[in-house]
Motif scaffolding. Structure first.
Motif, PDB file in Angstrom:
ATOM      1  N   ARG A  63    -108.287   7.915  58.656  1.00 24.57           N
ATOM      2  CA  ARG A  63    -108.187   6.655  59.408  1.00 24.57           C
ATOM      3  C   ARG A  63    -109.445   5.812  59.210  1.00 24.57           C
ATOM      4  O   ARG A  63    -109.365   4.590  59.090  1.00 24.57           O
ATOM      5  CB  ARG A  63    -107.928   6.919  60.895  1.00 24.57           C
ATOM      6  CG  ARG A  63    -107.620   5.618  61.650  1.00 24.57           C
ATOM      7  CD  ARG A  63    -107.178   5.846  63.076  1.00 24.57           C
ATOM      8  NE  ARG A  63    -108.205   6.474  63.885  1.00 24.57           N
ATOM      9  CZ  ARG A  63    -108.037   6.866  65.143  1.00 24.57           C
ATOM     10  NH1 ARG A  63    -106.866   6.688  65.745  1.00 24.57           N
ATOM     11  NH2 ARG A  63    -109.010   7.435  65.811  1.00 24.57           N
ATOM     12  N   LYS A 156    -109.382   1.177  63.604  1.00 19.45           N
ATOM     13  CA  LYS A 156    -110.388   1.292  64.668  1.00 19.45           C
ATOM     14  C   LYS A 156    -111.635   0.510  64.258  1.00 19.45           C
ATOM     15  O   LYS A 156    -112.513   1.029  63.559  1.00 19.45           O
ATOM     16  CB  LYS A 156    -110.698   2.773  64.893  1.00 19.45           C
ATOM     17  CG  LYS A 156    -111.314   3.068  66.235  1.00 19.45           C
ATOM     18  CD  LYS A 156    -111.213   4.538  66.571  1.00 19.45           C
ATOM     19  CE  LYS A 156    -112.090   4.923  67.727  1.00 19.45           C
ATOM     20  NZ  LYS A 156    -111.668   4.376  69.004  1.00 19.45           N
ATOM     21  N   TYR A 161    -112.780  -4.205  70.212  1.00 14.39           N
ATOM     22  CA  TYR A 161    -113.227  -3.799  71.545  1.00 14.39           C
ATOM     23  C   TYR A 161    -113.865  -4.939  72.334  1.00 14.39           C
ATOM     24  O   TYR A 161    -114.248  -4.756  73.481  1.00 14.39           O
ATOM     25  CB  TYR A 161    -114.162  -2.586  71.426  1.00 14.39           C
ATOM     26  CG  TYR A 161    -113.371  -1.381  70.985  1.00 14.39           C
ATOM     27  CD1 TYR A 161    -112.799  -0.518  71.914  1.00 14.39           C
ATOM     28  CD2 TYR A 161    -113.108  -1.149  69.643  1.00 14.39           C
ATOM     29  CE1 TYR A 161    -112.026   0.548  71.515  1.00 14.39           C
ATOM     30  CE2 TYR A 161    -112.330  -0.081  69.219  1.00 14.39           C
ATOM     31  CZ  TYR A 161    -111.785   0.761  70.159  1.00 14.39           C
ATOM     32  OH  TYR A 161    -111.007   1.807  69.777  1.00 14.39           O
ATOM     33  N   GLU A 190    -101.587  -1.146  75.036  1.00 13.41           N
ATOM     34  CA  GLU A 190    -102.313   0.098  75.318  1.00 13.41           C
ATOM     35  C   GLU A 190    -103.363  -0.147  76.385  1.00 13.41           C
ATOM     36  O   GLU A 190    -103.470  -1.259  76.912  1.00 13.41           O
ATOM     37  CB  GLU A 190    -102.936   0.644  74.040  1.00 13.41           C
ATOM     38  CG  GLU A 190    -103.890  -0.328  73.394  1.00 13.41           C
ATOM     39  CD  GLU A 190    -104.516   0.194  72.109  1.00 13.41           C
ATOM     40  OE1 GLU A 190    -104.257   1.330  71.703  1.00 13.41           O
ATOM     41  OE2 GLU A 190    -105.297  -0.559  71.531  1.00 13.41           O
ATOM     42  N   THR A 192    -107.685   0.226  77.323  1.00 16.45           N
ATOM     43  CA  THR A 192    -108.822  -0.294  76.555  1.00 16.45           C
ATOM     44  C   THR A 192    -109.362   0.729  75.551  1.00 16.45           C
ATOM     45  O   THR A 192    -109.992   0.347  74.575  1.00 16.45           O
ATOM     46  CB  THR A 192    -109.965  -0.731  77.487  1.00 16.45           C
ATOM     47  OG1 THR A 192    -110.385   0.396  78.254  1.00 16.45           O
ATOM     48  CG2 THR A 192    -109.525  -1.843  78.416  1.00 16.45           C
ATOM     49  N   GLY A 193    -109.108   2.016  75.805  1.00 13.66           N
ATOM     50  CA  GLY A 193    -109.599   3.025  74.865  1.00 13.66           C
ATOM     51  C   GLY A 193    -108.638   4.187  74.735  1.00 13.66           C
ATOM     52  O   GLY A 193    -109.050   5.303  74.429  1.00 13.66           O
ATOM     53  N   ALA A 194    -107.366   3.942  74.973  1.00  9.61           N
ATOM     54  CA  ALA A 194    -106.376   5.020  74.916  1.00  9.61           C
ATOM     55  C   ALA A 194    -104.977   4.410  74.834  1.00  9.61           C
ATOM     56  O   ALA A 194    -104.785   3.252  75.209  1.00  9.61           O
ATOM     57  CB  ALA A 194    -106.473   5.905  76.160  1.00  9.61           C
ATOM     58  N   CYS A 195    -104.036   5.183  74.334  1.00  8.37           N
ATOM     59  CA  CYS A 195    -102.639   4.728  74.268  1.00  8.37           C
ATOM     60  C   CYS A 195    -101.903   5.089  75.551  1.00  8.37           C
ATOM     61  O   CYS A 195    -102.358   5.931  76.324  1.00  8.37           O
ATOM     62  CB  CYS A 195    -101.955   5.344  73.059  1.00  8.37           C
ATOM     63  SG  CYS A 195    -102.511   4.568  71.529  1.00  8.37           S
ATOM     64  N   LEU A 214    -103.592   0.968  68.585  1.00  8.59           N
ATOM     65  CA  LEU A 214    -104.263   1.770  67.571  1.00  8.59           C
ATOM     66  C   LEU A 214    -103.311   2.872  67.099  1.00  8.59           C
ATOM     67  O   LEU A 214    -102.531   3.405  67.884  1.00  8.59           O
ATOM     68  CB  LEU A 214    -105.530   2.402  68.178  1.00  8.59           C
ATOM     69  CG  LEU A 214    -106.360   3.238  67.208  1.00  8.59           C
ATOM     70  CD1 LEU A 214    -107.053   2.366  66.180  1.00  8.59           C
ATOM     71  CD2 LEU A 214    -107.397   4.059  67.965  1.00  8.59           C
ATOM     72  N   SER A 216    -102.848   6.025  66.879  1.00  8.85           N
ATOM     73  CA  SER A 216    -103.555   7.103  67.591  1.00  8.85           C
ATOM     74  C   SER A 216    -103.238   8.488  67.035  1.00  8.85           C
ATOM     75  O   SER A 216    -102.082   8.867  66.852  1.00  8.85           O
ATOM     76  CB  SER A 216    -103.157   7.063  69.077  1.00  8.85           C
ATOM     77  OG  SER A 216    -103.411   8.304  69.697  1.00  8.85           O
ATOM     78  N   ILE A 217    -104.307   9.239  66.821  1.00  2.00           N
ATOM     79  CA  ILE A 217    -104.160  10.616  66.336  1.00  2.00           C
ATOM     80  C   ILE A 217    -103.681  11.519  67.474  1.00  2.00           C
ATOM     81  O   ILE A 217    -102.851  12.410  67.279  1.00  2.00           O
ATOM     82  CB  ILE A 217    -105.509  11.083  65.748  1.00  2.00           C
ATOM     83  CG1 ILE A 217    -105.802  10.247  64.482  1.00  2.00           C
ATOM     84  CG2 ILE A 217    -105.507  12.577  65.441  1.00  2.00           C
ATOM     85  CD1 ILE A 217    -107.212  10.327  63.957  1.00  2.00           C
ATOM     86  N   THR A 218    -104.153  11.256  68.671  1.00  2.00           N
ATOM     87  CA  THR A 218    -103.738  12.082  69.822  1.00  2.00           C
ATOM     88  C   THR A 218    -102.241  11.924  70.097  1.00  2.00           C
ATOM     89  O   THR A 218    -101.557  12.910  70.405  1.00  2.00           O
ATOM     90  CB  THR A 218    -104.537  11.695  71.086  1.00  2.00           C
ATOM     91  OG1 THR A 218    -105.916  11.609  70.733  1.00  2.00           O
ATOM     92  CG2 THR A 218    -104.351  12.692  72.207  1.00  2.00           C
ATOM     93  N   ALA A 252    -103.425   8.496  76.520  1.00  2.00           N
ATOM     94  CA  ALA A 252    -103.668   9.492  75.476  1.00  2.00           C
ATOM     95  C   ALA A 252    -104.744   9.014  74.522  1.00  2.00           C
ATOM     96  O   ALA A 252    -104.702   7.891  74.033  1.00  2.00           O
ATOM     97  CB  ALA A 252    -102.376   9.738  74.697  1.00  2.00           C
ATOM     98  N   GLY A 253    -105.710   9.884  74.253  1.00  2.00           N
ATOM     99  CA  GLY A 253    -106.748   9.561  73.282  1.00  2.00           C
ATOM    100  C   GLY A 253    -107.610  10.789  73.041  1.00  2.00           C
ATOM    101  O   GLY A 253    -107.538  11.762  73.791  1.00  2.00           O
ATOM    102  N   THR A 254    -108.419  10.720  72.005  1.00  2.00           N
ATOM    103  CA  THR A 254    -109.270  11.861  71.656  1.00  2.00           C
ATOM    104  C   THR A 254    -110.133  12.281  72.842  1.00  2.00           C
ATOM    105  O   THR A 254    -110.250  13.471  73.146  1.00  2.00           O
ATOM    106  CB  THR A 254    -110.163  11.472  70.448  1.00  2.00           C
ATOM    107  OG1 THR A 254    -109.293  11.077  69.383  1.00  2.00           O
ATOM    108  CG2 THR A 254    -111.034  12.615  70.009  1.00  2.00           C
TER     109      THR A 254
HETATM  110  N1  PMP Z   1    -106.447   2.936  71.604  1.00  2.00           N
HETATM  111  C1  PMP Z   1    -107.749   2.598  71.619  1.00  2.00           C
HETATM  112  C2  PMP Z   1    -108.119   1.174  71.802  1.00  2.00           C
HETATM  113  C3  PMP Z   1    -108.733   3.586  71.472  1.00  2.00           C
HETATM  114  O1  PMP Z   1    -110.031   3.260  71.487  1.00  2.00           O
HETATM  115  C4  PMP Z   1    -108.333   4.942  71.325  1.00  2.00           C
HETATM  116  C5  PMP Z   1    -109.373   6.012  71.186  1.00  2.00           C
HETATM  117  N2  PMP Z   1    -109.735   6.208  69.846  1.00  2.00           N
HETATM  118  C6  PMP Z   1    -106.964   5.238  71.298  1.00  2.00           C
HETATM  119  C7  PMP Z   1    -106.053   4.214  71.446  1.00  2.00           C
HETATM  120  C8  PMP Z   1    -106.475   6.633  71.071  1.00  2.00           C
HETATM  121  O2  PMP Z   1    -106.669   6.956  69.723  1.00  2.00           O
HETATM  122  P1  PMP Z   1    -106.976   8.437  69.275  1.00  2.00           P
HETATM  123  O3  PMP Z   1    -105.902   9.263  69.824  1.00  2.00           O
HETATM  124  O4  PMP Z   1    -106.930   8.406  67.783  1.00  2.00           O
HETATM  125  O5  PMP Z   1    -108.312   8.784  69.834  1.00  2.00           O
END
Ligand code: PMP
Length: 317
Positions: A63, A156, A161, A190, A192-195, A214, A216-218, A252-254
């Motif tokens: 990615r 990403k 952001y 989504e 701000t930092g996760a789906c 994004l 998203s890998i998670t 959901a996110g890393t």
């Molecule tokens: N959307 C945003 C805006 C993010 O910052 C993240 C965290 N990386 C995610 C979604 C989730 O992505 P991932 O599962 O790859 O961490």
């Protein structure tokens, strides 16, 4: 980062450098035109506390390369070099019982607009504790997630952001923990930092990346876990009222893993349904208590051997 302790080391183009000595020049395109792409990679100790493994590092490298290539940023590092770098840093920073969260950032140092572009790769890592409240309370922000023709949101990049930060500031002033961002069509993009995942009538639903989220890998991993549990998992657009009317909601996110949401704009969600089960199973997978064929945990054996405590850190500003 302000909530995290400053580590002693960072990795700059493969070399260990004291964290506080890592600098960027004011003339860098990374500052002038936001030419910076990054990843968040998580490493977990197994449940016995013996093996430390990276969660799907290949997917993060791929990615990062996709993000870089979309912005015409040349990538100077192979996957093996990337992995070796994370392993070196883990060798310095890893301590027993604490997971590590790595942030590889590739940013343009040289080149004017698109010409003669050169980029550095800096990796930082932090001993991780949970940063978000759990469960979370969310509000829908008035800021929109950019459309694909404004900024590529599936990759990403730091530029994405700017809007997310405005959104987070807006809803935090209203007393919420995080924001739901809608896309140009007014549908759910989504947080701000996760789906966003919802559960309703026995199905798990999440918007596809074409809804301005994004890639998203998670979410991909959670889809594998859901399949293993026999839970129907769908990717399709979600409207704002469908989100409000859902039985359950999660982020959901890393870093977030799968964090449950208790409330959106005053509407409450169930806390003990499909998403709670899915989360439980996901954490078992991360700790090595469940193995799925398509989800690679890559052990950093050297890191485990070279274990030594992190020096006393200072708080980052
Ligand atoms: N959307 C945003 C805006 C993010 O910052 C993240 C965290 N990386 C995610 C979604 C989730 O992505 P991932 O599962 O790859 O961490």
């Amino acid at each position: 980062i302000s909530q995290l302790t400053t580590p002693p080391w960072a990795l700059v183009n493969g070399e260990l450098v004291p964290y506080t000595d890592v600098k960027i020049h004011i003339g860098a395109e990374a500052l002038t035109r936001a030419l910076s792409v990054f990843e968040g990679v998580k490493g977990y100790w197994d449940s016995a506390g013996e093996v430390f493994s990276l969660r799907t590092p290949r997917r993060h490298y791929d990615r990062l390369c996709r993000s870089a290539s979309l912005f015409h940023i040349p990538v100077r590092f192979s996957y093996d070099e990337f992995l070796a770098g994370l392993s070196t840093l883990a060798g310095e920073l890893l301590v027993p019982d604490k997971d590590l969260w790595f942030r590889p950032t590739m940013f343009v140092t040289h080149g004017h607009w698109g010409e003669a572009t050169e980029a550095d790769l800096v990796v930082t890592a932090f001993s991780q504790r949970k940063l978000d409240p759990d469960p979370m309370r969310l509000g829908v922000t008035s800021w929109r997630r950019a459309s694909d023709l404004v900024l590529p949101t599936r990759v990403k990049s730091s530029a994405n952001y700017v809007g997310a930060r405005m959104a987070r500031i807006e809803v935090r002033r209203l007393g919420y923990d995080d924001a739901i961002m809608l896309n140009d069509f007014g549908r759910v993009a989504e947080a701000t930092g996760a789906c966003v995942l919802i559960a309703q009538r026995g199905r798990i639903v999440t918007p596809p990346t074409s809804e301005s989220c994004l890639d998203s890998i998670t979410v991909d991993i959670l889809e594998e876990v859901a399949k293993d549990l026999g839970m129907p998992f769908e990717r399709r657009p979600i409207e704002r009222t469908e989100l409000l009317a859902a039985d359950e909601c999660g982020l959901a996110g890393t870093i977030s893993e799968l964090t449950l949401v208790s409330e959106l704009d005053g509407v409450e969600y169930e806390q003990s349904g499909l998403l709670a089960q899915l989360r439980q199973r996901y954490l078992e997978l991360m700790r090595g208590d469940l193995v799925l064929p398509n989800v690679d945990l890559v052990p950093l054996v050297d890191a485990s051997r070279a274990l030594r405590p992190v020096g006393a850190g200072v708080q980052a500003g």
